[in-house]
Scaffold this motif. Structure first.
Motif, PDB file in Angstrom:
ATOM      1  N   GLY A 153       0.805  -1.210   0.000  1.00  0.00           N
ATOM      2  CA  GLY A 153       0.000   0.000   0.000  1.00  0.00           C
ATOM      3  C   GLY A 153       0.839   1.261   0.000  1.00  0.00           C
ATOM      4  N   ALA A 201       5.240   6.140   8.924  1.00  0.00           N
ATOM      5  CA  ALA A 201       5.762   4.826   8.531  1.00  0.00           C
ATOM      6  C   ALA A 201       6.837   4.367   9.508  1.00  0.00           C
ATOM      7  CB  ALA A 201       6.315   4.885   7.108  1.00  0.00           C
ATOM      8  N   ALA A 246      -1.585   2.296   2.048  1.00  0.00           N
ATOM      9  CA  ALA A 246      -0.895   1.746   3.215  1.00  0.00           C
ATOM     10  C   ALA A 246      -1.831   1.696   4.414  1.00  0.00           C
ATOM     11  CB  ALA A 246       0.338   2.583   3.547  1.00  0.00           C
ATOM     12  N   GLY A 265       1.933   5.223   7.670  1.00  0.00           N
ATOM     13  CA  GLY A 265       1.975   4.140   8.631  1.00  0.00           C
ATOM     14  C   GLY A 265       0.884   4.340   9.655  1.00  0.00           C
ATOM     15  N   ALA A 302       8.698  -1.175   5.099  1.00  0.00           N
ATOM     16  CA  ALA A 302       8.396   0.191   4.659  1.00  0.00           C
ATOM     17  C   ALA A 302       9.394   0.586   3.579  1.00  0.00           C
ATOM     18  CB  ALA A 302       8.465   1.164   5.828  1.00  0.00           C
ATOM     19  N   VAL A 322       4.434  -1.071   3.111  1.00  0.00           N
ATOM     20  CA  VAL A 322       3.837   0.267   3.126  1.00  0.00           C
ATOM     21  C   VAL A 322       4.836   1.271   2.571  1.00  0.00           C
ATOM     22  CG1 VAL A 322       2.388  -0.300   5.116  1.00  0.00           C
ATOM     23  CG2 VAL A 322       4.604   0.811   5.479  1.00  0.00           C
ATOM     24  N   SER A 323       4.303   2.380   2.065  1.00  0.00           N
ATOM     25  CA  SER A 323       5.151   3.444   1.542  1.00  0.00           C
ATOM     26  C   SER A 323       4.471   4.777   1.799  1.00  0.00           C
ATOM     27  CB  SER A 323       5.387   3.252   0.036  1.00  0.00           C
ATOM     28  OG  SER A 323       6.224   4.274  -0.476  1.00  0.00           O
TER      29      SER A 323
END
Length: 254
Positions: A67, A204, A72, A95, A190, A91-92
């Protein structure tokens, strides 16, 4: 499962899918109210939409959720609300926790977007929204024009699906930050852009600090749209992570 950013759609991943699909089954949906998906007609949670899609597909094993930004958040929510469906998280740019967007750059961009929407200035809103492509440390001239064009195209496609007086029917998942510390035991990666807004990257970082099995990869020279600006580097980091997951699954099966 590739989950796009807010106001964009699955075409964000057009430059990622050909390489990834050589070795993996790739699913890239449009979130409700985005791109080519229908708008909401009643209160809903993005995580439940995603769970319904995964159930409909009847996959043989849990999915790895990848995501970006809004995507994410949906990925994290799904790992908490529907853990049986999720093998791992990538995730990017987002967070857990709300991002601190009080720095000068984020403040100016946010104000420009709000002012443009308030006056119905769609070109002005698109110009302000596109500033997330270079981020706070560059200008639009430093970004591939095709990336900027695609960001605006996706955002316009989504924006034109909605009206100024439309009610936001999205329902948030409660207690995500607190629950993440105790409930997210799955592997988490991440992949952040070094030039992204610090407030979003901090969320993140907070996620990685909260989980027992997480790490971060930072991509130099890119901002919020990591997959669009650095598809090769993003794919390398993702493929290494997937390879590690496969090795772990093989070891567990012995």
């Amino acid at each position: 499962m590739l989950l796009h950013t807010g106001f964009t759609d699955h075409t964000q991943f057009d430059n990622l899918i050909p390489e990834l699909s050589r070795h993996h089954r790739i699913i890239a949906p449009d979130a409700r109210g985005h791109g080519y998906s229908a708008n909401a007609t009643e209160p809903f949670r993005q995580t439940d939409d995603l769970a319904a899609l995964l159930g409909h597909l009847d996959l043989a094993e849990p999915a790895v959720l990848v995501g970006i930004s809004m995507g994410a958040l949906t990925a994290i929510d799904t790992a908490l609300e529907h853990p049986e469906l999720v093998r791992a998280l990538v995730v990017s740019g987002r967070g857990i926790g709300e991002p601190d967007l009080t720095d000068p750059w984020s403040t100016v961009v946010g104000q420009a977007q709000s002012a443009a929407l308030a006056t119905g200035d769609i070109p002005g809103w698109l110009d302000a929204f596109a500033q997330w492509a270079p981020g706070p440390h560059r200008t639009l001239d430093d970004v591939n024009p095709e990336t900027v064009r695609q960001v605006k195209e996706m955002a316009l496609r989504t924006l034109m699906k909605h009206t100024p007086d439309e009610q936001d029917l999205t329902v948030a998942v409660a207690g995500v930050a607190e629950r993440a510390k105790n409930e997210l035991t799955l592997p988490v990666l991440a992949i952040n852009g070094a030039l992204d807004a610090p407030g979003t990257v901090a969320t993140a970082d907070a996620l990685i600090r909260s989980v027992s099995n997480g790490r971060t990869v930072t991509l130099d020279g890119v901002a919020h749209y990591t997959t669009m600006e650095a598809p090769e580097a993003f794919t390398r980091a993702l493929e290494q992570f997937l390879h590690e997951l496969a090795d772990a699954d093989t070891a567990d099966a012995r």
